[in-house]
Design a protein around this motif. Structure first.
Motif, mmCIF file in Angstrom:
data_model
loop_
_atom_site.group_PDB
_atom_site.id
_atom_site.type_symbol
_atom_site.label_atom_id
_atom_site.label_comp_id
_atom_site.label_asym_id
_atom_site.label_seq_id
_atom_site.Cartn_x
_atom_site.Cartn_y
_atom_site.Cartn_z
ATOM 1 N N VAL A 241 0.841 -1.098 0.053
ATOM 2 C CA VAL A 241 -0.032 0.027 -0.078
ATOM 3 C C VAL A 241 0.877 1.315 -0.094
ATOM 4 C CG1 VAL A 241 -1.730 1.469 1.396
ATOM 5 C CG2 VAL A 241 -1.916 -0.949 1.275
ATOM 6 N N VAL A 242 0.418 2.241 -1.058
ATOM 7 C CA VAL A 242 1.353 3.517 -0.873
ATOM 8 C C VAL A 242 0.140 4.725 -0.826
ATOM 9 C CG1 VAL A 242 2.287 4.996 -2.601
ATOM 10 C CG2 VAL A 242 3.070 2.734 -2.524
ATOM 11 N N LEU A 243 0.158 5.284 0.155
ATOM 12 C CA LEU A 243 -0.424 6.423 0.594
ATOM 13 C C LEU A 243 0.078 7.779 0.033
ATOM 14 C CD1 LEU A 243 -1.343 4.780 3.909
ATOM 15 C CD2 LEU A 243 -3.020 5.042 2.332
ATOM 16 N N ALA A 244 -0.793 8.691 -0.642
ATOM 17 C CA ALA A 244 -0.213 10.076 -0.793
ATOM 18 C C ALA A 244 -1.309 10.934 -0.412
ATOM 19 C CB ALA A 244 0.419 10.055 -2.130
ATOM 20 N N ASN A 245 -1.363 11.724 0.392
ATOM 21 C CA ASN A 245 -2.432 12.855 0.529
ATOM 22 C C ASN A 245 -1.386 14.204 0.554
ATOM 23 O OD1 ASN A 245 -4.760 14.489 1.174
ATOM 24 N ND2 ASN A 245 -4.458 14.097 3.320
ATOM 25 N N ILE A 246 -1.521 14.715 -0.928
ATOM 26 C CA ILE A 246 -0.952 16.075 -1.072
ATOM 27 C C ILE A 246 -1.601 16.879 -1.890
ATOM 28 C CG2 ILE A 246 1.305 16.605 -1.975
ATOM 29 C CD1 ILE A 246 2.236 13.941 -2.145
ATOM 30 N N LEU A 247 -1.582 17.119 -3.035
ATOM 31 C CA LEU A 247 -2.598 18.055 -3.925
ATOM 32 C C LEU A 247 -2.292 17.402 -5.204
ATOM 33 C CD1 LEU A 247 -2.145 21.529 -2.716
ATOM 34 C CD2 LEU A 247 -4.272 20.253 -2.578
ATOM 35 N N ALA A 248 -3.228 17.766 -6.186
ATOM 36 C CA ALA A 248 -3.247 17.288 -7.513
ATOM 37 C C ALA A 248 -2.213 17.470 -8.320
ATOM 38 C CB ALA A 248 -4.388 17.907 -8.378
ATOM 39 N N THR A 249 -1.382 18.855 -8.442
ATOM 40 C CA THR A 249 -0.387 19.310 -9.139
ATOM 41 C C THR A 249 0.853 18.246 -8.870
ATOM 42 O OG1 THR A 249 -1.291 21.253 -9.402
ATOM 43 C CG2 THR A 249 1.122 20.858 -9.880
ATOM 44 N N PRO A 250 1.211 17.903 -7.713
ATOM 45 C CA PRO A 250 2.383 17.257 -7.299
ATOM 46 C C PRO A 250 2.137 15.766 -7.421
ATOM 47 C CG PRO A 250 1.499 18.428 -5.071
ATOM 48 C CD PRO A 250 1.004 19.048 -6.456
#
Length: 310
Positions: A241-250
């Motif tokens: 599992v890879v989780l990434a809660n950032i923003l759309a552009t990055p």
């Protein structure tokens, strides 16, 4: 303290803000002068993208000073400048003394993620319904469970524990470490957490100590490795599992890297995406072999997931 309130046009806001700091204002904030009216304007942007506008057409600038005399001296000096001809004084008001700690704490209540999984500030009792509780206070790093993007990620973690139990997860852009810690509380054996902000690294370590100290090994080590992005290199391999809660552009820019860290048969979980950005993300990740789908939606934000072919 005393609050000086000024009204300025968009083109004057930057210069005025800088000038207020030069005359030793304790703080400066800018607001839409037409907020809560039919003329209110929505302004927002994303990292890496040009700023849409510097300020509102009519902006209210509020600054704090230690005394009324200092506020008067500051505004007198500023209004004497040629560029300040169109700036208007709306008032100087005393700021009531308050217990700012208590006021801040009152804004953060326990947050239910599922019926049994709650995020609970340390000044609150754990709700009786919570069989899994994470103790987390607001701080310098992003992620307290109150934002829809974080809640949706945590709900996925709670509802899909079988995807990573006894294994290692990657939290990319960890902020407060809330997602990595959530996975550990639901059965992950280990979590790697990375962020570009050193303050986030420190916050993640502190929050892990407060929540998963009971999972330390015989040597007293936490089941978590946290650091800057170069911590997770090619040698780390892939994760279930890879989780990434950032923003759309990055997230679009990181598509090859994040996809490369997902193990065969593993899951990619992405958040920080507005509903209108759905197709952009689908297109970006299709190029690296992952078919994103919307797994949840809340308040205009969406959670997108993909499963890598085995």
């Amino acid at each position: 303290m005393f609050e000086l309130t000024l009204l300025a046009k968009e083109a004057e806001v930057d210069t005025l803000s800088d000038a207020l700091m030069e005359v030793e204002a304790l703080s400066v904030s800018v607001e839409d002068a037409d907020a809560d009216t039919e003329h209110e304007e929505a302004l927002w942007g994303e990292p890496g993208m040009p700023v849409p506008r510097e300020a509102w057409q009519r902006s209210t600038i509020k600054s704090l000073f230690p005394s009324e005399t200092e506020a008067l001296e500051a505004v007198t000096l500023i209004l004497a400048q040629e560029w300040a001809a169109d700036i208007h004084v709306q008032g100087i008001q005393p700021v009531d003394e308050q217990d700012w700690v208590r006021l801040t704490q009152s804004q953060f209540q326990p947050v239910p993620i599922t019926d049994m999984f709650w995020i609970v500030p340390t000044w609150h009792e754990v709700p009786a319904a919570a069989t899994v509780a994470m103790r987390l206070d607001p701080g310098l790093a992003f992620g307290t469970g109150t934002h829809p993007t974080t809640r949706m990620c945590l709900k996925w973690i709670a509802q899909n524990a079988s995807a990573y139990q006894g294994q290692t997860v990657l939290d990319y852009g960890c902020g407060s470490g809330i997602l990595a810690i959530g996975a550990l509380l639901h059965g992950a054996k280990w979590a790697d957490a990375v962020d570009i902000d050193p303050a986030a690294v420190e916050a993640t370590l502190a929050n892990a100590e407060a929540n998963v100290a009971h999972l330390k090994d015989a040597n007293g080590a936490l089941p978590l490795l946290v650091g800057l992005p170069d911590l997770v290199g090619a040698a780390k391999g892939a994760y279930p599992v890879v989780l990434a809660n950032i923003l759309a552009t990055p997230l679009k820019m990181l598509a090859p890297l994040l996809a490369g860290h997902v193990a065969a048969g593993g899951h990619l979980v992405l958040a920080g995406i507005l509903a209108r950005q759905e197709q952009e993300l689908k297109d970006a990740y299709a190029e690296v072999g992952l078919q994103l789908q919307v797994a949840n939606a809340e308040e205009g934000w969406i959670l997108m997931t993909a499963c890598k072919a085995a």
